[in-house]
Write an enzyme that holds these catalytic residues in place. Structure first.
Site, PDB file in Angstrom:
ATOM      1  N   ASP A 439     -82.851   6.211  10.250  1.00 35.91           N
ATOM      2  CA  ASP A 439     -84.495   6.355  10.226  1.00 35.91           C
ATOM      3  C   ASP A 439     -84.575   7.477  11.268  1.00 35.91           C
ATOM      4  O   ASP A 439     -83.741   7.694  12.200  1.00 35.91           O
ATOM      5  CB  ASP A 439     -84.797   4.964  10.714  1.00 35.91           C
ATOM      6  CG  ASP A 439     -86.205   4.857  11.073  1.00 35.91           C
ATOM      7  OD1 ASP A 439     -86.961   5.451  10.196  1.00 35.91           O
ATOM      8  OD2 ASP A 439     -86.694   4.290  12.199  1.00 35.91           O
ATOM      9  N   ASP A 638     -84.231   0.844  13.504  1.00 36.61           N
ATOM     10  CA  ASP A 638     -84.269   0.014  14.707  1.00 36.61           C
ATOM     11  C   ASP A 638     -85.710  -0.789  14.240  1.00 36.61           C
ATOM     12  O   ASP A 638     -85.972  -1.663  15.226  1.00 36.61           O
ATOM     13  CB  ASP A 638     -84.474   0.867  15.856  1.00 36.61           C
ATOM     14  CG  ASP A 638     -85.937   1.337  15.908  1.00 36.61           C
ATOM     15  OD1 ASP A 638     -86.413   2.122  14.714  1.00 36.61           O
ATOM     16  OD2 ASP A 638     -86.604   1.817  17.075  1.00 36.61           O
ATOM     17  N   ASP A 642     -87.002  -1.250   8.551  1.00 35.58           N
ATOM     18  CA  ASP A 642     -85.680  -0.824   8.102  1.00 35.58           C
ATOM     19  C   ASP A 642     -84.765  -2.078   7.488  1.00 35.58           C
ATOM     20  O   ASP A 642     -83.851  -1.739   7.259  1.00 35.58           O
ATOM     21  CB  ASP A 642     -84.804  -0.226   9.458  1.00 35.58           C
ATOM     22  CG  ASP A 642     -85.786   1.214   9.891  1.00 35.58           C
ATOM     23  OD1 ASP A 642     -85.847   1.840   8.795  1.00 35.58           O
ATOM     24  OD2 ASP A 642     -85.747   1.165  10.983  1.00 35.58           O
TER      25      ASP A 642
END
Length: 756
Positions: A439, A638, A642
């Site tokens: 990410d 995080d 996700d």
């Protein structure tokens, strides 16, 4: 529950229908809020766990049943497919904890008596035997009862597994010892030593305690899996404010919201369900879905997502997706499905145990028959003793310790390096990873808005632009405003007070500073005010392409400059990506941010494959697609958005600086959010798997040598028998060798070091 209308005195009538209750309190609650108890089933919120929840086995997903129980294949306790916020502590974890802590002192005393009892002159041999019997019996029969139930289940279902070995080994050691205690005269004189027949209560008790400890560690790790889903369920608000047909407003439980309802979302509240804005303007924090920290402006006709956070504006919305149809509910479902789709490492151990159990039973049976038919007198006594020796020496203490000991030592070593492993599976899989999907926000970048630069209009001083913008933004709580104010204060600028401050939702802010009428915001705000920003637009667009958020500043009707704010790349990220590539890892970026912003960050970091504007389901699809290509995929992120991909990946890696949901879903957490620690974790993974293989090798070699000796293969040539007492000692020594080898892992610091 069912109530007999003829027997209960508690009744109530609602809308022409009569209802019956078991007690007056239930009737009072119904009369007060009948709608709460008559709501349609399909309008339940995502956190409601429906009656008749389906339970499944973590290792064998094909096992499904409408209530709790144990798996007929492996004996593990079944878990609900979809945890509920109402679920308390795992009852099996609570039960095993009580059994372990109550009987651990008894096991310890029995072990001390067995090893050093001859040094206690106050206890003769017979008294010591009876004392061991008294202490070990509650350990075996009460604390070990769940194991014997699973042992019987494995026999009844013809599914040999580790419980078959444990139940048989403990039962053999305990049963043999009870007979030796109650009827020592049945045994030949050669089996009497130090005034008594050797007993093995300590082996039976210690095996039960060790197995309980292993189960507690496993159950605690498994409970963290459901913690991720419960954290997601907890994001949904509990109530919504419904606007009735007559214009009145009522706070109602979320489960009473229906499609088409008009709902009011007040400043600072969470959006209750998915829907469309009917009235008003505001900024919505959608970081739950996109991971981006900068709120998104919303106005009439825009889509809203349940559980996202409203800013300072008030909205009226129409509910369009409720219950299991909301985006949040779909995220929960994706996480649950991904977690169930992964088979634990124990599956391989069960396959090995299947054949190992059959082999041990076959050898024990052959030993019994051969000694009974062809052995010296008393042949059948020798047959029983040698068959028991086979079962005791094959008891899986060393096998049971081989993996957990390595995992425990490696986990401690990893924690010192800033890496937290959730379970053995993560350690086993991480070494084989060849692709990392990462990410952007909070993983490659800091995850917060920070001042980037000022582009002043011709003839204007850059510091004046920043000072005026920061002075105006003192009255705003927007993350971009906070970044601008912080940058000005870091430079020691004296900020002026702001008057007539006003926030224009979705566009920017206005006010008066030092007598000047200021505007700070996007191009739409400038156009509405009739301010020409053409000479600044090209440079502003270049900053946008580089991933920055851009605001124009105007004073007294003239454009004065552009202020850019961006999410900065972490200082450790370039070195981390270089170390990962050197370790053979392919890097793929997947982010909910705009494609242009994602591409700009990727270009700066040398990442070739970039996927922007992806939603949680898209990230899962990307992970699945890479896996279908034969890739071993890790996902690093995080945010809440996700979580599904973290669960779907072969290994999920969460930033310790991120959300609790991400950390609960992932199998690995990097405490400081430093991607360089993945290299450290992979090195530990390789060392640990090698250590586990060594331990398993010791355990199987020990059995390969010990079982034939216990069966009496040396007796025809040398007249040597391995008594059950020696078998128990050999079993203990094998366990010691496994523990010693695992401890060596903690001292092994070989391999390249990656410093933070």
């Amino acid at each position: 529950m069912a109530v007999d209308p003829a027997k209960t005195p508690h009744h109530a009538t609602h809308e022409g229908l009569e209802y019956h209750f078991c007690n007056p309190r239930c009737r009072e609650k119904f009369v007060a809020e009948p709608g709460k108890y008559l709501a349609p089933r399909d309008s339940q919120p995502v956190e409601a766990a429906p009656a008749g929840t389906t339970y499944t086995c973590p290792m064998h997903p094909e096992i499904r049943q409408p209530g709790p129980g144990t798996c007929p294949i492996c004996g593990m306790a079944l878990e609900p497919e979809m945890p509920s916020l109402d679920d308390g502590e795992n009852p099996e974890l609570r039960d095993f904890g009580r059994r372990f802590w109550w009987t651990l002192p008894l096991s310890a005393i029995v072990l001390v008596l067995a090893m050093f009892g001859q040094h206690f002159p106050a206890l003769d041999a017979a008294a010591r035997t009876w004392l061991e019997f008294a202490l070990a019996t509650p350990v075996v029969l009460w604390a070990g009862r769940p194991f014997f139930e699973r042992w019987w289940q494995s026999i009844r279902n013809r599914s040999p597994n580790m419980w078959t070995l444990i139940g048989t080994g403990v039962g053999a050691a305990y049963g043999y010892s009870v007979v030796a205690t109650v009827a020592p005269g049945l045994f030949p004189a050669s089996f009497h030593e130090h005034g008594r027949v050797g007993v093995y209560f300590e082996a039976a008790a210690v095996i039960v305690s060790l197995t309980l400890l292993g189960q507690l560690l496993e159950l605690r790790a498994r409970s963290k899996t459901s913690a991720a889903i419960k954290a997601l369920l907890g994001l949904a608000p509990k109530t919504a404010r419904r606007i009735e047909a007559d214009g009145s407003e009522t706070d109602i439980p979320l489960e009473h919201v229906h499609v088409g309802d008009r709902l009011r979302v007040r400043p600072g509240e969470k959006v209750p369900v998915d829907g469309t804005v009917l009235e008003g303007r505001s900024s919505i924090d959608e970081s739950m879905l996109t991971g981006e920290p900068i709120p998104v402006g919303k106005g009439e006709g825009d889509q809203l997502i349940g559980a996202t956070l409203n800013g300072t504006g008030a909205l009226v919305m129409r509910a369009e997706q409720v219950g299991s149809a909301t985006v949040l509910a779909q995220i929960v479902q994706m996480v649950a499905q991904a977690q169930r789709s992964r088979a634990p490492m124990q599956r391989m151990a069960d396959k090995v145990a299947y054949w190992f159990v059959l082999a041990v039973f076959a050898v024990a049976l052959a030993t019994f028959v051969a000694w009974g038919l062809f052995g010296p007198d008393p042949s059948w006594t020798y047959a029983v003793l040698n068959a028991v020796s086979v079962l005791i020496i094959a008891c899986p203490c060393a096998l049971g310790l081989a993996t957990p000991m390595s995992i425990m030592v490696a986990s401690g070593r990893a924690a010192h390096g800033g890496v937290l492993f959730r379970d053995a599976e993560a350690i086993e899989r991480l070494r084989a990873i060849d692709t990392l999907v990462v990410d952007k926000t909070g993983t490659l970048t800091e995850g917060r808005a920070a001042f980037r630069e000022v582009l002043p209009a011709p003839g204007i001083d850059a510091d004046d632009v920043l000072r005026l913008a920061a002075s105006l933004d003192q009255g705003s709580e927007h993350p971009l405003a906070e970044a601008i104010v912080a940058a000005a204060r870091d430079r020691g600028m004296a900020l002026s007070p702001v008057d007539e401050f006003d926030s224009v939702t979705g566009q920017g802010v206005r006010g008066r500073v030092s007598g000047q009428a200021l505007l700070l915001g996007n191009g739409s705000l400038m156009r509405d005010a009739g301010i020409d920003v053409a000479e600044l637009s090209a440079r502003a667009e270049a900053l946008r392409r580089a991933g920055a958020s851009v605001m124009f500043l105007a004073a007294d009707g003239r454009a004065r400059g552009v202020v850019a704010v961006a999410d900065p790349v972490k200082k450790s990220t370039p070195a981390a990506l270089a170390a990962l590539r050197a370790d053979g890892i392919r890097i793929v970026m997947a982010t909910g941010d705009a494609q242009g912003t994602a591409a700009a960050v990727a270009d700066a970091l040398g990442i070739d494959e970039v996927h922007g504007e992806v939603r949680p389901g898209d990230k899962v699809a990307l992970v699945r697609r890479l896996q279908a290509q034969g890739r071993r995929v890790a996902m690093a992120g995080d945010g809440i958005n996700d979580a599904p991909a973290l669960a779907a990946a072969d290994v999920g890696i969460a930033m310790g600086t991120g959300t609790d949901v991400a950390m609960s879903t992932a199998q690995v957490t990097l405490v400081k959010g430093d991607l360089r620690r993945i290299v450290t974790a992979r090195r530990i993974s390789r060392d640990t798997v090698g250590n586990m293989k060594q331990n398993l090798g010791f355990a199987f070699l020990y059995n390969a040598i010990g079982v034939p000796l216990a069966a009496g293969v040396l007796y025809p040539a040398f007249g040597v028998l391995l008594s059950p007492m020696i078998a128990a000692l050999a079993m203990s020594l094998s366990s010691v060798s496994v523990v010693a080898n695992a401890l060596r892992l903690g001292r092994d610091a070989s391999g390249p070091r990656v410093d933070a």
